[in-house]
Scaffold this motif. Structure first.
Motif, PDB file in Angstrom:
ATOM      1  N   PRO A   1       0.832  -1.215   0.000  1.00  0.00           N
ATOM      2  CA  PRO A   1       0.000   0.000   0.000  1.00  0.00           C
ATOM      3  C   PRO A   1       0.861   1.256   0.000  1.00  0.00           C
ATOM      4  O   PRO A   1       1.968   1.280   0.546  1.00  0.00           O
ATOM      5  N   GLY A   2       0.347   2.291  -0.627  1.00  0.00           N
ATOM      6  CA  GLY A   2       1.118   3.529  -0.734  1.00  0.00           C
ATOM      7  C   GLY A   2       1.437   4.158   0.603  1.00  0.00           C
ATOM      8  O   GLY A   2       2.491   4.771   0.776  1.00  0.00           O
ATOM      9  N   TYR A   3       0.538   3.999   1.596  1.00  0.00           N
ATOM     10  CA  TYR A   3       0.780   4.625   2.894  1.00  0.00           C
ATOM     11  C   TYR A   3       1.850   3.906   3.706  1.00  0.00           C
ATOM     12  O   TYR A   3       2.268   4.400   4.744  1.00  0.00           O
ATOM     13  N   GLU A   4       2.300   2.724   3.252  1.00  0.00           N
ATOM     14  CA  GLU A   4       3.355   2.004   3.957  1.00  0.00           C
ATOM     15  C   GLU A   4       4.735   2.244   3.355  1.00  0.00           C
ATOM     16  O   GLU A   4       5.719   1.725   3.876  1.00  0.00           O
ATOM     17  N   ILE A   5       4.804   3.000   2.268  1.00  0.00           N
ATOM     18  CA  ILE A   5       6.083   3.183   1.579  1.00  0.00           C
ATOM     19  C   ILE A   5       7.092   3.875   2.477  1.00  0.00           C
ATOM     20  O   ILE A   5       8.237   3.440   2.615  1.00  0.00           O
ATOM     21  N   GLU A   6       6.694   4.973   3.140  1.00  0.00           N
ATOM     22  CA  GLU A   6       7.637   5.727   3.958  1.00  0.00           C
ATOM     23  C   GLU A   6       8.161   4.887   5.110  1.00  0.00           C
ATOM     24  O   GLU A   6       9.336   4.993   5.486  1.00  0.00           O
ATOM     25  N   GLY A   7       7.331   4.026   5.680  1.00  0.00           N
ATOM     26  CA  GLY A   7       7.777   3.192   6.789  1.00  0.00           C
ATOM     27  C   GLY A   7       8.809   2.159   6.401  1.00  0.00           C
ATOM     28  O   GLY A   7       9.557   1.670   7.265  1.00  0.00           O
ATOM     29  N   LEU A   8       8.883   1.787   5.109  1.00  0.00           N
ATOM     30  CA  LEU A   8       9.866   0.793   4.687  1.00  0.00           C
ATOM     31  C   LEU A   8      11.297   1.287   4.848  1.00  0.00           C
ATOM     32  O   LEU A   8      12.224   0.476   4.924  1.00  0.00           O
ATOM     33  N   PHE A   9      11.486   2.600   4.877  1.00  0.00           N
ATOM     34  CA  PHE A   9      12.838   3.148   5.002  1.00  0.00           C
ATOM     35  C   PHE A   9      13.254   3.348   6.457  1.00  0.00           C
ATOM     36  O   PHE A   9      14.338   3.851   6.711  1.00  0.00           O
ATOM     37  N   GLU A  10      12.401   2.958   7.389  1.00  0.00           N
ATOM     38  CA  GLU A  10      12.762   3.012   8.795  1.00  0.00           C
ATOM     39  C   GLU A  10      13.466   1.716   9.205  1.00  0.00           C
ATOM     40  O   GLU A  10      13.171   0.658   8.663  1.00  0.00           O
ATOM     41  N   PRO A  11      14.412   1.788  10.153  1.00  0.00           N
ATOM     42  CA  PRO A  11      15.103   0.567  10.585  1.00  0.00           C
ATOM     43  C   PRO A  11      14.124  -0.455  11.164  1.00  0.00           C
ATOM     44  O   PRO A  11      13.168  -0.106  11.857  1.00  0.00           O
ATOM     45  N   PHE A  12      14.382  -1.731  10.840  1.00  0.00           N
ATOM     46  CA  PHE A  12      13.636  -2.882  11.353  1.00  0.00           C
ATOM     47  C   PHE A  12      12.175  -2.874  10.907  1.00  0.00           C
ATOM     48  O   PHE A  12      11.324  -3.455  11.560  1.00  0.00           O
ATOM     49  N   ARG A  13      11.897  -2.230   9.775  1.00  0.00           N
ATOM     50  CA  ARG A  13      10.549  -2.256   9.214  1.00  0.00           C
ATOM     51  C   ARG A  13      10.583  -3.060   7.940  1.00  0.00           C
ATOM     52  O   ARG A  13      11.462  -2.897   7.088  1.00  0.00           O
ATOM     53  N   ARG A  14       9.596  -3.953   7.787  1.00  0.00           N
ATOM     54  CA  ARG A  14       9.522  -4.803   6.609  1.00  0.00           C
ATOM     55  C   ARG A  14       8.140  -4.665   5.991  1.00  0.00           C
ATOM     56  O   ARG A  14       7.179  -4.294   6.668  1.00  0.00           O
ATOM     57  N   ALA A  15       8.069  -5.016   4.706  1.00  0.00           N
ATOM     58  CA  ALA A  15       6.793  -4.878   4.011  1.00  0.00           C
ATOM     59  C   ALA A  15       5.732  -5.784   4.596  1.00  0.00           C
ATOM     60  O   ALA A  15       4.540  -5.493   4.548  1.00  0.00           O
ATOM     61  N   THR A  16       6.139  -6.907   5.184  1.00  0.00           N
ATOM     62  CA  THR A  16       5.175  -7.827   5.775  1.00  0.00           C
ATOM     63  C   THR A  16       4.645  -7.320   7.098  1.00  0.00           C
ATOM     64  O   THR A  16       3.646  -7.815   7.601  1.00  0.00           O
TER      65      THR A  16
ATOM     66  N   THR B   1      18.479  11.960  -3.438  1.00  0.00           N
ATOM     67  CA  THR B   1      17.091  11.730  -3.022  1.00  0.00           C
ATOM     68  C   THR B   1      16.707  10.304  -3.371  1.00  0.00           C
ATOM     69  O   THR B   1      17.175   9.746  -4.375  1.00  0.00           O
ATOM     70  N   VAL B   2      15.854   9.707  -2.561  1.00  0.00           N
ATOM     71  CA  VAL B   2      15.342   8.362  -2.816  1.00  0.00           C
ATOM     72  C   VAL B   2      13.827   8.405  -2.714  1.00  0.00           C
ATOM     73  O   VAL B   2      13.268   9.042  -1.813  1.00  0.00           O
ATOM     74  N   SER B   3      13.171   7.778  -3.657  1.00  0.00           N
ATOM     75  CA  SER B   3      11.717   7.731  -3.667  1.00  0.00           C
ATOM     76  C   SER B   3      11.284   6.333  -4.092  1.00  0.00           C
ATOM     77  O   SER B   3      11.976   5.662  -4.858  1.00  0.00           O
ATOM     78  N   ALA B   4      10.148   5.898  -3.591  1.00  0.00           N
ATOM     79  CA  ALA B   4       9.614   4.574  -3.901  1.00  0.00           C
ATOM     80  C   ALA B   4       8.134   4.694  -4.207  1.00  0.00           C
ATOM     81  O   ALA B   4       7.436   5.503  -3.598  1.00  0.00           O
ATOM     82  N   TRP B   5       7.680   3.866  -5.142  1.00  0.00           N
ATOM     83  CA  TRP B   5       6.277   3.867  -5.532  1.00  0.00           C
ATOM     84  C   TRP B   5       5.788   2.432  -5.610  1.00  0.00           C
ATOM     85  O   TRP B   5       6.541   1.515  -5.980  1.00  0.00           O
ATOM     86  N   PRO B   6       4.517   2.195  -5.294  1.00  0.00           N
ATOM     87  CA  PRO B   6       3.955   0.851  -5.509  1.00  0.00           C
ATOM     88  C   PRO B   6       3.868   0.550  -7.001  1.00  0.00           C
ATOM     89  O   PRO B   6       3.739   1.445  -7.837  1.00  0.00           O
TER      90      PRO B   6
END
Length: 434
Positions: free
Chosen positions: A370-385, A412-417
C-alpha cells in the motif's frame, strides 16, 4: 543469470497486467527496459470559481504579495513608508506655519497711498494663495525626490543590518550538506543577532555531541557483539561436525546457527548504518552503471536459483562519492528486490540520467505494497510484511541503509507501488558538476 542488457533477451511470459491505480506505476513490459518508471503527478483539483467578494480578493492578493516579499524588501518598504509619512506631516506643518505667518503680516501700498481695505484683503489673499501653492508644489517635489533617495538608502541599510543573518543562513546551508562541526562564530557587537548566532552555535554543539555519541555507541556495540557471535558460530559448527551428535542436537544446532547468522547480519547492518550516517571521507568519480553491473554479477547465482527474470538497462551515470557505500546501496536494492518477490517474478535494474540527474532504479514484482506504507519501509527494522519477528530473509536494515547512504551523498530516494504488486525504488544523485 537470465538477464539482458537492454537487448530484449527476456523469457517470454504473457501475463495480465493490472491497471495502475492512483499513486502506482505500471509494470515494465518485456523489451522496454530503457523506459524509466515515473510516477504520474496527481491531478490538481479545479480552482474554485471566483466569488463576488472583490474586496476579499484584493485583500488576499495584498497578503500574498507581502508574504512573498523578502525581509530586506519589507524593511525597505517600512523605512520608505515612515519617511513619506514623516515628510508629509512636515510639509503640512510647514504649510500651516507659513500660512499663519503670512496672514499676520501687514500689507501696505508701495506708493504710500491709502487703499480700500477690501481691495487690500483681496490682493493679500491672492498673494498668499499663490505663494502657498508654489510652496506646496516644490515641497511635494522635494519630498518625492528625497523620498526616493531615502528608499535607496533604506535598502542599503537593511542589507547591512541583515548581513549577519545572511551569514547564519549560509552556514546553516553548508552544515546541512556537510557536517555539524562548523560554527558561525559571529563577531561584532553583543546585540540580538549576536545572541541568536551564539545560541545557534550552542545548539550545533549539542547536536554534534549527540550524533557523534550515538554513532560511536552503535559502532562500538557492533564491534563488541561480533566477538561472542563469532565464538558461538565456531562452537556450533564444531558441534554439528561431530559424527556422533544426535539428530535432535544437530537440529537444534542448525536452528541456533541460523539465529546466530541473523544476528551477525543485524550487527553488520548496524555497523554499516553508523558508517553511512557520517560525513563522506572518500569522494571519487564513480559510474553507477559499472557498480550495478558488479552487484548483479555478485548475485548471479542467487538470481538463477530463484527463477526470476532479470532485466537490465545499464547506462553511464557519473556520481562523486564513496564507491564502497554506493556499491552497498545498489546491493541492498537488488537484495530487497530478490527477497521480497514472487515465484516466477521479475526485477529490472536501470542506471543512467533520470530527469537530468544520475540515477539508479530497481523495479521488482512482489506482494502488493500500500502507498501509505512506503515511507515506513525506510525506517530501521521495518519490513513490508509488517512482521518484526519472522526476519529470516533480512535484518530489516536494507532500505534504511539505502536512505542513509543517499543522504550522505546529497541525493534523493523515492519509492512507488507497482501495479499488481511490487515496488519501484529510484535513487537520484547530484550531478558531479553541481
Amino acid at each position: 543469470m537470465s538477464a539482458s542488457a537492454g537487448k530484449g533477451a527476456d523469457r517470454p511470459r504473457v501475463e495480465p497486467v493490472a491497471p495502475a491505480g492512483p499513486g502506482e506505476v505500471p509494470p515494465t513490459p518485456p523489451g522496454e527496459t530503457g523506459t524509466w518508471r515515473r510516477l504520474s503527478a496527481p491531478q490538481q483539483a479545479p480552482a474554485p470559481a471566483s466569488g463576488s467578494k472583490l474586496g476579499g480578493s484584493v485583500a488576499d492578493g495584498l497578503h500574498r504579495f507581502t508574504d512573498n516579499m523578502s525581509l530586506r524588501a519589507r524593511l525597505t518598504l517600512i523605512y520608505g513608508m515612515l519617511f513619506f509619512a514623516a515628510g508629509s506631516l512636515l510639509v503640512l506643518l510647514n504649510y500651516v506655519i507659513v500660512a499663519g505667518v503670512l496672514d499676520n503680516l501687514p500689507f501696505r501700498s508701495s506708493n504710500g497711498q491709502e487703499m480700500d481695505p477690501s481691495e487690500v484683503d483681496f490682493i493679500k489673499s491672492l498673494f498668499i494663495e499663490e505663494l502657498l501653492a508654489q510652496l506646496t508644489r516644490f515641497s511635494v517635489l522635494a519630498l518625492a525626490l528625497v523620498g526616493l533617495l531615502a528608499v535607496g538608502l533604506g535598502y542599503a541599510v537593511a542589507g547591512r543590518a541583515l548581513s549577519p543573518l545572511q551569514k547564519i543562513t549560509r552556514t546553516a546551508r553548508r552544515l546541512s550538506e556537510r557536517s555539524l562541526h562548523e560554527r558561525i562564530a559571529l563577531g561584532g557587537p553583543d546585540d540580538e543577532i549576536r545572541e541568536l548566532a551564539d545560541t545557534f552555535d550552542a545548539m550545533l554543539e549539542r547536536l554534534d555531541r549527540a550524533f557523534d555519541g550515538q554513532r560511536r555507541f552503535v559502532a562500538n556495540a557492533s564491534h563488541e557483539l561480533r566477538t561472542p557471535l563469532a565464538i558461538n558460530r565456531t562452537l556450533l559448527e564444531v558441534a554439528l561436525s561431530d559424527p556422533e551428535a544426535s539428530a535432535d542436537l544437530k537440529s537444534v544446532g542448525r536452528t541456533l546457527l541460523e539465529t546466530n547468522s541473523r544476528h551477525e547480519r543485524l550487527i553488520d547492518g548496524l555497523l554499516f548504518l553508523a558508517k553511512s550516517d557520517r560525513e563522506l571521507e572518500v569522494r571519487t568519480a564513480v559510474d553507477m552503471g559499472e557498480v550495478a553491473e558488479t552487484v548483479l554479477s555478485q548475485h548471479a547465482a542467487e538470481i538463477d536459483s530463484s527463477g526470476l527474470t532479470a532485466r537490465t538497462d545499464l547506462r553511464p551515470a557519473a556520481v562523486t562519492g564513496d564507491p564502497v557505500l554506493l556499491e552497498r546501496l545498489v546491493g541492498n536494492l537488488v537484495e530487497n528486490a530478490l527477497r521480497y518477490n514472487t515465484e516466477g517474478g521479475e526485477i529490472t535494474v536501470r542506471t543512467g540520467m533520470y530527469e537530468g540527474a544520475p540515477a539508479v532504479q530497481v523495479e521488482n514484482s512482489g506482494p502488493v505494497v500500500p502507498g501509505y506504507e512506503i515511507e515506513g519501509l525506510f525506517e530501521p527494522f521495518r519490513r513490508a510484511t509488517g512482521n518484526r519477528v519472522a526476519s529470516g530473509k533480512s535484518a530489516g536494515l536494507g532500505l534504511s541503509i539505502v536512505r542513509s547512504v543517499v543522504r550522505a551523498h546529497g541525493g534523493t530516494v523515492s519509492a512507488w507501488p507497482r501495479a499488481g504488486g511490487g515496488l519501484v525504488v529510484t535513487v537520484a544523485f547530484p550531478s558531479p558538476r553541481d
